[in-house]
Design an enzyme around this catalytic site. Structure first.
Site, mmCIF file in Angstrom:
data_model
loop_
_atom_site.group_PDB
_atom_site.id
_atom_site.type_symbol
_atom_site.label_atom_id
_atom_site.label_comp_id
_atom_site.label_asym_id
_atom_site.label_seq_id
_atom_site.Cartn_x
_atom_site.Cartn_y
_atom_site.Cartn_z
ATOM 1 N N CYS A 195 0.816 -1.222 0.000
ATOM 2 C CA CYS A 195 0.000 0.000 0.000
ATOM 3 C C CYS A 195 0.849 1.272 0.000
ATOM 4 O O CYS A 195 0.556 2.236 -0.708
ATOM 5 C CB CYS A 195 -0.965 -0.016 1.186
ATOM 6 S SG CYS A 195 -0.307 -0.754 2.673
ATOM 7 N N SER B 52 -5.493 0.046 9.559
ATOM 8 C CA SER B 52 -6.250 -0.800 8.618
ATOM 9 C C SER B 52 -5.317 -1.541 7.667
ATOM 10 O O SER B 52 -5.696 -2.571 7.113
ATOM 11 C CB SER B 52 -7.262 0.020 7.823
ATOM 12 O OG SER B 52 -6.595 1.043 7.114
ATOM 13 N N HIS C 91 -2.853 6.225 4.674
ATOM 14 C CA HIS C 91 -1.411 6.257 4.934
ATOM 15 C C HIS C 91 -0.856 7.616 4.489
ATOM 16 O O HIS C 91 -1.218 8.125 3.426
ATOM 17 C CB HIS C 91 -0.687 5.187 4.117
ATOM 18 C CG HIS C 91 -0.871 3.774 4.610
ATOM 19 N ND1 HIS C 91 -1.666 3.434 5.690
ATOM 20 C CD2 HIS C 91 -0.344 2.606 4.148
ATOM 21 C CE1 HIS C 91 -1.616 2.114 5.857
ATOM 22 N NE2 HIS C 91 -0.830 1.590 4.951
HETATM 23 N N1 LIG Z 1 -4.986 -3.455 4.334
HETATM 24 C C1 LIG Z 1 -4.180 -2.872 3.453
HETATM 25 O O1 LIG Z 1 -3.977 -1.645 3.419
HETATM 26 C C2 LIG Z 1 -3.491 -3.700 2.448
HETATM 27 C C3 LIG Z 1 -2.841 -3.075 1.425
HETATM 28 C C4 LIG Z 1 -2.179 -3.823 0.479
HETATM 29 C C5 LIG Z 1 -2.204 -5.189 0.593
HETATM 30 N N2 LIG Z 1 -2.858 -5.790 1.613
HETATM 31 C C6 LIG Z 1 -2.854 -7.244 1.669
HETATM 32 O O2 LIG Z 1 -4.149 -7.743 1.385
HETATM 33 C C7 LIG Z 1 -4.361 -8.964 2.096
HETATM 34 C C8 LIG Z 1 -5.608 -8.858 2.961
HETATM 35 O O3 LIG Z 1 -5.488 -7.773 3.859
HETATM 36 P P1 LIG Z 1 -6.707 -7.280 4.757
HETATM 37 O O4 LIG Z 1 -6.235 -6.030 5.360
HETATM 38 O O5 LIG Z 1 -7.995 -7.280 3.986
HETATM 39 O O6 LIG Z 1 -6.782 -8.459 5.852
HETATM 40 P P2 LIG Z 1 -7.996 -8.902 6.819
HETATM 41 O O7 LIG Z 1 -8.903 -7.751 7.071
HETATM 42 O O8 LIG Z 1 -7.364 -9.575 7.964
HETATM 43 O O9 LIG Z 1 -8.805 -9.994 5.950
HETATM 44 C C9 LIG Z 1 -8.259 -11.237 5.598
HETATM 45 C C10 LIG Z 1 -9.212 -11.970 4.648
HETATM 46 O O10 LIG Z 1 -8.599 -13.184 4.248
HETATM 47 C C11 LIG Z 1 -9.510 -14.261 4.487
HETATM 48 N N3 LIG Z 1 -8.805 -15.499 4.795
HETATM 49 C C12 LIG Z 1 -7.915 -15.714 5.788
HETATM 50 N N4 LIG Z 1 -7.502 -17.011 5.768
HETATM 51 C C13 LIG Z 1 -8.165 -17.605 4.733
HETATM 52 C C14 LIG Z 1 -8.177 -18.923 4.204
HETATM 53 N N5 LIG Z 1 -7.437 -19.918 4.718
HETATM 54 N N6 LIG Z 1 -8.973 -19.161 3.121
HETATM 55 C C15 LIG Z 1 -9.725 -18.197 2.586
HETATM 56 N N7 LIG Z 1 -9.775 -16.926 3.051
HETATM 57 C C16 LIG Z 1 -8.991 -16.636 4.118
HETATM 58 C C17 LIG Z 1 -10.320 -13.781 5.676
HETATM 59 O O11 LIG Z 1 -11.510 -14.532 5.749
HETATM 60 P P3 LIG Z 1 -12.246 -14.819 7.169
HETATM 61 O O12 LIG Z 1 -12.984 -13.549 7.516
HETATM 62 O O13 LIG Z 1 -13.156 -15.933 6.833
HETATM 63 O O14 LIG Z 1 -11.165 -15.149 8.151
HETATM 64 C C18 LIG Z 1 -10.536 -12.324 5.291
HETATM 65 O O15 LIG Z 1 -11.575 -12.248 4.319
HETATM 66 C C19 LIG Z 1 -3.072 -9.193 2.859
HETATM 67 O O16 LIG Z 1 -2.240 -10.005 2.054
HETATM 68 C C20 LIG Z 1 -2.473 -7.823 2.990
HETATM 69 O O17 LIG Z 1 -1.092 -7.852 3.147
HETATM 70 C C21 LIG Z 1 -3.512 -5.079 2.537
#
Ligand SMILES: NC(=O)c1ccc[n+]([C@@H]2O[C@H](COP(=O)([O-])OP(=O)(O)OC[C@H]3O[C@@H](n4cnc5c(N)ncnc54)[C@H](OP(=O)(O)O)[C@@H]3O)[C@@H](O)[C@H]2O)c1
Length: 341
Positions: free
Chosen positions: A130, A160, A242
């Site tokens: 991000c 977040s 950010h």
């Molecule tokens: N947040 C940011 O600013 C940002 C920016 C760039 C990249 N990212 C990346 O994007 C990804 C997600 O981030 P987030 O912030 O959205 O995380 P989050 O809020 O913790 O959400 C994680 C998601 O992944 C799902 N998940 C976890 N384990 C799983 C499994 N075994 N099978 C299928 N689904 C599964 C969860 O489902 P359940 O609800 O069912 O557990 C939830 O929908 C990460 O790789 C992160 O590094 C995030």
């Protein structure tokens, strides 16, 4: 033409944002499927005005899916992205797992969409970190005019960016401070409420954290391998958005005035830069918006050719969900979706 889209991680911070952006931008989808872990199977989730039921990733058959927007972390992506791509879908992944793979394009459409042409060998496209996404959107138009030599960046990253549990942790700790409850730590290594933490992701042997390393190498992969980048990444008690303090050194002259003019015309950038109270953007104003905001553009007097600036964006949108959907739109515009490999 309409496309079948799967969103993996649909219940998470990024996945929810993906669903709302797909609806907002009227993405040409014949069907949108929301997938998450087995824990979330059967949950109702909003998609525009509609409600869709969450399905379990492990039971889903991807045959016939055109685009998979993946945001379920590195371990899930490592295992599932190749399997999903093998079924014929193009995977656009938000985790860090594939970003530095030579056969996986790392894309910010305003900066390097052209790398998509003929380079989707594994059927996987990576979305950058991000903090990198908003940085390169602001750097690219300047680099095109006066080659960038070096970038010094310090980040002020919202909770977040660490997922939905991290947002709950800031909320709970803030409440606990007011009612004098004990502070409980989970996702963060130190108290985040009323504090700042100079530690995001794991420490590397170099002394930098992996988040800082990602900003350095991803900027080079997306923009130019010759640009030197040094980063300090800091978590701050902000829910969404950010911010970055960015100091740029150029090979040739570029005044702050000219940089301001160039950035005003750059895709994805909005300049808000008045030298007066409120004449700049803070994360609260950037949250929910698509732009990368640039403020506080000024000469760096310590080098011959340099400027400093303040760059703010919604990390869940340009930093993740919006960028992924822009990549999907770019694939459609370039007719790369069918038979891309
Ligand atoms: N947040 C940011 O600013 C940002 C920016 C760039 C990249 N990212 C990346 O994007 C990804 C997600 O981030 P987030 O912030 O959205 O995380 P989050 O809020 O913790 O959400 C994680 C998601 O992944 C799902 N998940 C976890 N384990 C799983 C499994 N075994 N099978 C299928 N689904 C599964 C969860 O489902 P359940 O609800 O069912 O557990 C939830 O929908 C990460 O790789 C992160 O590094 C995030």
């Amino acid at each position: 033409m309409a496309y079948k889209v799967a969103v993996v991680g649909a219940t998470g911070n990024v996945g929810r944002e993906m669903l709302s952006i797909l609806a907002e931008r009227r993405f040409p989808a014949s069907e949108v499927v929301a997938l998450a872990s087995r824990r979330s199977q059967g949950l109702d989730i909003s998609f525009g005005d509609a409600i869709i039921k969450v399905k379990a990733l492990e039971n889903f058959d991807f045959t016939g899916t055109d685009i998979c927007l993946m945001s379920a972390g590195s371990a899930v992506s490592k295992e599932w992205s190749p399997k999903i791509a093998a079924k014929g879908a193009i995977v656009i992944d938000n985790s860090s797992h594939w970003r530095m793979d030579r056969e996986v394009p790392l894309v910010v459409p305003e900066v390097n969409a052209a790398v998509l042409e003929g380079q989707i060998k594994k059927g996987i496209i990576a979305n950058p970190n991000c903090s990198t996404a908003q940085l390169v959107v602001a750097l690219k138009p300047l680099h095109d005019v006066a080659k960038i030599k070096r970038v010094v960046v310090s980040t002020y990253q919202s909770v977040s960016g660490a997922g939905k549990e991290a947002m709950d942790e800031l909320f709970r700790q803030t409440r606990a401070v007011f009612v004098a409850d004990p502070i409980e730590k989970g996702k963060f290594t130190k108290q985040i409420a009323f504090n700042v933490i100079p530690h995001i992701d794991v420490f590397l042997d170099s002394g930098y954290t992996k988040e800082e390393w990602k900003m350095m190498v991803e900027t080079q992969k997306i923009l130019d391998p010759d640009i030197q980048v040094v980063a300090t990444c800091v978590r701050v008690p902000v829910f969404v958005g950010h911010s970055e303090s960015v100091t740029v050194e150029f090979e040739t002259a570029l005044s702050a005035e000219r940089a301001r003019t160039i950035l005003r015309e750059a895709p994805g950038v909005l300049v808000v830069d008045k030298r007066e109270d409120e004449g700049y953007i803070t994360p609260i104003e950037a949250a929910g918006e698509d732009a990368t905001y640039v403020s506080r553009i000024r000469k760096d007097p310590t080098v011959e050719y340099g400027i400093s600036m303040w760059v703010v964006s919604d990390n869940l949108r340009k930093g993740a969900a919006l960028n992924a959907i822009q990549i999907a739109e770019e694939l459609i515009a370039r007719k790369l979706l069918k038979g891309a490999r």
